[in-house]
Design an enzyme around this catalytic site. Structure first.
Site, PDB file in Angstrom:
ATOM      1  N   ASP A  11      59.457  51.058 152.342  1.00 40.57           N
ATOM      2  CA  ASP A  11      57.770  51.414 152.478  1.00 40.57           C
ATOM      3  C   ASP A  11      57.323  50.338 152.387  1.00 40.57           C
ATOM      4  OD1 ASP A  11      58.678  51.075 149.955  1.00 40.57           O
ATOM      5  OD2 ASP A  11      56.827  52.228 149.048  1.00 40.57           O
ATOM      6  N   ASP A  16      58.569  44.734 150.758  1.00 42.93           N
ATOM      7  CA  ASP A  16      59.293  45.017 152.125  1.00 42.93           C
ATOM      8  C   ASP A  16      59.365  44.526 153.237  1.00 42.93           C
ATOM      9  OD1 ASP A  16      60.552  48.455 151.208  1.00 42.93           O
ATOM     10  OD2 ASP A  16      58.369  47.355 150.323  1.00 42.93           O
ATOM     11  N   ASN A  41      54.428  52.998 149.082  1.00 41.10           N
ATOM     12  CA  ASN A  41      54.097  52.164 148.404  1.00 41.10           C
ATOM     13  C   ASN A  41      52.112  52.609 149.086  1.00 41.10           C
ATOM     14  OD1 ASN A  41      55.206  50.469 147.003  1.00 41.10           O
ATOM     15  ND2 ASN A  41      55.962  49.338 148.894  1.00 41.10           N
ATOM     16  N   THR A 127      64.573  50.088 150.211  1.00 41.66           N
ATOM     17  CA  THR A 127      63.437  49.440 149.181  1.00 41.66           C
ATOM     18  C   THR A 127      62.390  50.035 148.568  1.00 41.66           C
ATOM     19  OG1 THR A 127      62.484  48.150 151.276  1.00 41.66           O
ATOM     20  CG2 THR A 127      64.524  47.482 150.195  1.00 41.66           C
ATOM     21  N   PHE A 169      58.785  51.089 140.075  1.00 39.17           N
ATOM     22  CA  PHE A 169      57.525  52.136 140.958  1.00 39.17           C
ATOM     23  C   PHE A 169      58.625  53.050 141.670  1.00 39.17           C
ATOM     24  CE2 PHE A 169      55.976  52.975 145.231  1.00 39.17           C
ATOM     25  CZ  PHE A 169      54.805  53.983 144.542  1.00 39.17           C
ATOM     26  N   ASN A 170      59.306  52.796 142.997  1.00 37.50           N
ATOM     27  CA  ASN A 170      60.092  53.550 143.620  1.00 37.50           C
ATOM     28  C   ASN A 170      61.192  54.628 142.839  1.00 37.50           C
ATOM     29  OD1 ASN A 170      59.549  51.223 145.552  1.00 37.50           O
ATOM     30  ND2 ASN A 170      61.816  50.697 145.567  1.00 37.50           N
ATOM     31  N   HIS A 243      60.803  41.184 145.492  1.00 36.38           N
ATOM     32  CA  HIS A 243      61.555  42.711 144.958  1.00 36.38           C
ATOM     33  C   HIS A 243      62.447  42.845 145.525  1.00 36.38           C
ATOM     34  CE1 HIS A 243      58.915  43.437 141.516  1.00 36.38           C
ATOM     35  NE2 HIS A 243      57.920  43.898 142.492  1.00 36.38           N
ATOM     36  N   ASP A 244      61.879  43.314 146.901  1.00 28.67           N
ATOM     37  CA  ASP A 244      62.495  44.085 148.611  1.00 28.67           C
ATOM     38  C   ASP A 244      63.584  43.129 148.147  1.00 28.67           C
ATOM     39  OD1 ASP A 244      61.873  46.102 147.170  1.00 28.67           O
ATOM     40  OD2 ASP A 244      60.132  46.237 149.074  1.00 28.67           O
TER      41      ASP A 244
END
Length: 313
Positions: A11, A16, A41, A127, A169-170, A243-244
């Site tokens: 996303d 990402d 996102n 992700t 969040f995810n 993160h991703d």
């Protein structure tokens, strides 16, 4: 060694986008069958465009992008423009990609790709919210056996949440989908905030990328600099957690990471702790272990890998 068959579900989102750059710089090892986008996102119309933009920017427009689910299985979509900007990938110059999004729905693509695959052969990197993956498994449960491994960015244990006090969040966006995926009985690796908060995009690390001087590297710098504004202010970090890309880095160099096989459950009923990932790190329950929880990373090695692969683009 032959390339690993891979579907990326995402996303984009700056992190990402950098994940896609890393994956596109590793196509000798990763045979990218397609990219599916999900609402997360930012809304789906932006995430699928962003995925196509990054593929084109990296010189890999041959990678097909499919638009999947616009929102979660049960809840209304929650987005994060306050973090990622209106486009989702603020920090670079926007353009309309030359290659259109595929007509086929992303979930249909995922189901048909898995149906056609050999047993235990396709890796999924996810992700964003897990809606597309969970919907594919719900539409045709038989395809689950075609999955070799699922590598997820989501969840939190010791770090607490970044979207609510207890939820990342995810997972918060679609906790029901996360529950489905975590109980699919396939090998799962989970990159939560406990590990992603260790890979900070510091000024020195961004400058290493900038020194490459290529269009993809400079785009990565712009993305990281915009992304860093929010999290640096929020956490007081020197740069934002990236993160991703941890998901793809794990596939390329698993020795950079340490993980523990745990039971991981997702809270789907509590208004207060919705989306919380209950990680039984110490094995205090009798619930079956269903995923590997990654908790440590060699951050310098991670950025060495990221820089080297972006340099290939």
């Amino acid at each position: 060694m032959s390339a690993r068959d891979l579907v990326i579900d995402c996303d984009p989102g700056q992190d990402d986008a950098v994940m896609l750059l890393l994956a596109l710089g590793a196509r000798e090892e990763l045979n990218i069958l397609g990219v599916t986008a999900v609402g997360g996102n930012v809304p789906l119309a932006s995430t699928e465009r962003n995925a196509r933009m990054i593929c084109e920017l990296a010189g890999h427009s041959d990678v097909a992008v499919y638009a999947g689910c616009p929102g979660p299985m049960v809840r209304r979509l929650v987005t994060a423009e306050h973090v990622h900007g209106r486009s989702g990938i603020d920090g670079i110059e926007m353009f309309e990609p030359a290659r259109a999004v595929q007509a086929q729905h992303g979930v249909t693509f995922l189901v048909e790709t898995l149906r056609a695959a050999a047993e235990n052969s396709v890796t999924l990197v996810a992700t964003g919210p897990l809606t597309n993956v969970a919907m594919a498994f719900a539409l045709d449960p038989a395809v689950v056996t075609k999955v070799r491994e699922i590598v997820i960015m989501g969840g939190a244990m010791r770090e607490g949440g970044n979207a609510t006090p207890s939820a990342e969040f995810n997972i918060l966006v679609d906790p029901h989908a996360a529950h489905v995926v975590l109980h699919c009985a396939r090998p799962i690796v989970v990159m939560g905030l406990d590990v992603t908060h260790q890979v900070l995009a510091t000024r020195a690390r961004i400058e290493r990328l900038r020194a490459l001087g290529t269009r993809p590297a400079l785009a990565a710098c712009g993305l990281l600099e915009f992304f860093g504004r929010h999290d640096s202010a929020k956490y007081g970090f020197d740069g934002a957690p990236l993160h991703d890309p941890c998901t793809v880095a794990y596939l390329l160099q698993p020795a950079l990471f340490e993980a523990r096989h745990c039971n991981i459950e997702v809270e789907t009923g509590s208004e207060l702790t919705l989306g919380h990932t209950a990680v039984d790190f110490w094995g205090v329950s009798d619930r079956p272990r269903n995923a590997r929880w990654v908790h440590k990373v060699d951050a310098d090695g991670f950025y060495d890998l990221l820089t080297e692969r972006i340099a290939r683009l």
